[in-house]
Design a protein around this motif. Structure first.
Motif, short mmCIF file in Angstrom:
data_model
loop_
_atom_site.label_atom_id
_atom_site.label_comp_id
_atom_site.label_asym_id
_atom_site.label_seq_id
_atom_site.Cartn_x
_atom_site.Cartn_y
_atom_site.Cartn_z
N GLN A 51 -4.79 0.08 -6.91
CA GLN A 51 -4.26 -1.19 -7.37
C GLN A 51 -5.31 -2.01 -8.10
O GLN A 51 -4.98 -2.84 -8.92
CB GLN A 51 -3.74 -1.98 -6.15
CG GLN A 51 -3.02 -3.25 -6.50
CD GLN A 51 -1.71 -3.02 -7.22
OE1 GLN A 51 -1.09 -1.99 -7.07
NE2 GLN A 51 -1.30 -3.98 -8.00
N ASP A 52 -6.60 -1.80 -7.85
CA ASP A 52 -7.64 -2.61 -8.45
C ASP A 52 -7.80 -2.37 -9.95
O ASP A 52 -8.45 -3.14 -10.62
CB ASP A 52 -8.99 -2.33 -7.76
CG ASP A 52 -8.95 -2.73 -6.30
OD1 ASP A 52 -8.13 -3.60 -5.97
OD2 ASP A 52 -9.74 -2.18 -5.52
N ALA A 53 -7.23 -1.31 -10.47
CA ALA A 53 -7.41 -0.98 -11.89
C ALA A 53 -6.76 -2.01 -12.80
O ALA A 53 -7.28 -2.32 -13.85
CB ALA A 53 -6.83 0.40 -12.18
N ALA A 54 -5.62 -2.55 -12.40
CA ALA A 54 -4.92 -3.52 -13.24
C ALA A 54 -4.68 -4.79 -12.42
O ALA A 54 -3.65 -4.92 -11.75
CB ALA A 54 -3.59 -2.95 -13.74
N PRO A 82 0.81 -1.22 0.00
CA PRO A 82 0.00 0.00 0.00
C PRO A 82 0.84 1.27 0.00
O PRO A 82 0.49 2.25 -0.66
CB PRO A 82 -0.82 -0.12 1.28
CG PRO A 82 -0.89 -1.57 1.56
CD PRO A 82 0.41 -2.13 1.05
N ARG A 83 1.95 1.27 0.71
CA ARG A 83 2.80 2.47 0.75
C ARG A 83 3.42 2.74 -0.63
O ARG A 83 3.48 3.88 -1.07
CB ARG A 83 3.87 2.31 1.81
CG ARG A 83 4.73 3.54 1.95
CD ARG A 83 5.69 3.43 3.13
NE ARG A 83 6.18 4.72 3.47
CZ ARG A 83 5.71 5.47 4.45
NH1 ARG A 83 4.74 5.03 5.18
NH2 ARG A 83 6.22 6.64 4.70
N ASP A 84 3.89 1.69 -1.30
CA ASP A 84 4.46 1.86 -2.64
C ASP A 84 3.40 2.32 -3.63
O ASP A 84 3.67 3.16 -4.50
CB ASP A 84 5.08 0.55 -3.13
CG ASP A 84 6.29 0.13 -2.33
OD1 ASP A 84 6.89 1.01 -1.67
OD2 ASP A 84 6.63 -1.06 -2.34
N ALA A 139 0.70 4.11 -2.90
CA ALA A 139 0.41 5.52 -2.60
C ALA A 139 1.53 6.42 -3.08
O ALA A 139 1.28 7.52 -3.60
CB ALA A 139 0.18 5.70 -1.10
N ASP A 140 2.76 5.99 -2.92
CA ASP A 140 3.90 6.80 -3.38
C ASP A 140 3.89 6.97 -4.89
O ASP A 140 4.14 8.08 -5.40
CB ASP A 140 5.23 6.15 -2.96
CG ASP A 140 5.49 6.27 -1.47
OD1 ASP A 140 4.81 7.09 -0.79
OD2 ASP A 140 6.38 5.55 -0.96
N SER A 141 3.57 5.92 -5.63
CA SER A 141 3.55 6.05 -7.09
C SER A 141 2.39 6.94 -7.55
O SER A 141 2.54 7.73 -8.48
CB SER A 141 3.47 4.68 -7.75
OG SER A 141 2.20 4.09 -7.54
N ARG A 142 1.23 6.83 -6.88
CA ARG A 142 0.10 7.69 -7.23
C ARG A 142 0.41 9.15 -6.90
O ARG A 142 0.07 10.05 -7.67
CB ARG A 142 -1.17 7.24 -6.52
CG ARG A 142 -1.68 5.91 -7.08
CD ARG A 142 -3.03 5.52 -6.53
NE ARG A 142 -2.93 5.14 -5.14
CZ ARG A 142 -3.73 5.59 -4.18
NH1 ARG A 142 -4.70 6.41 -4.46
NH2 ARG A 142 -3.59 5.18 -2.94
N PHE A 143 1.08 9.40 -5.77
CA PHE A 143 1.46 10.77 -5.40
C PHE A 143 2.44 11.35 -6.41
O PHE A 143 2.34 12.52 -6.80
CB PHE A 143 2.06 10.77 -3.99
CG PHE A 143 2.50 12.13 -3.53
CD1 PHE A 143 1.55 13.07 -3.14
CD2 PHE A 143 3.84 12.47 -3.47
CE1 PHE A 143 1.94 14.32 -2.71
CE2 PHE A 143 4.23 13.72 -3.05
CZ PHE A 143 3.28 14.65 -2.66
#
Length: 124
Positions: A74-77, A17-19, A21-25
């Motif tokens: 993460q649910d998108a792919a 989850p942290r990775d 969130a970091d990539s989305r940010f």
């Protein structure tokens, strides 16, 4: 109570989850940086022309797109599980071993290597 049919494979685990969130940010901040660049280019570049409207459209619509991209989790792919047993190729035997005769018993022999002596400490 629901029991899993098999163990979870490390290759099928989702991103932490942290990775995620970091990539989305990071994606959000890059898009907002492009928006700021569009806003500055719209105001600074003269003479005004058709490209001014392109920069204005970028400054107006990029925040909306940035929020949509940032909220896609993460649910998108969905990832498919990879069976680790299938990913490793088995070594091939040089020649097949002959099958024992029907009246001959099947014997399995296990040989152990000799035990090595522990290393000595010669500092005394």
């Amino acid at each position: 109570m629901k029991t899993p049919s098999r163990a979870q494979s490390a290759t099928s685990l989702p991103k932490a989850p942290r990775d995620d969130a970091d990539s989305r940010f990071t994606k959000y901040m890059v898009m907002m940086g492009i928006r700021i660049a569009c806003f500055i280019a719209m105001a600074v570049i003269t003479p005004y022309g058709w490209y001014t409207f392109v920069f204005a459209a970028g400054a107006i619509f990029l925040p909306y797109l940035a929020v949509i991209v940032a909220n896609v989790g993460q649910d998108a792919a969905p990832t498919t599980a990879i069976n680790p047993e299938r990913a490793i190729d088995a070594p091939r035997a040089a020649a097949p071993t002959p099958a024992p005769a029907a009246d001959e018993p099947l014997v399995i022999r296990i040989a152990e290597s000799p035990r090595l002596a522990p290393p000595r400490d010669d500092r005394s």
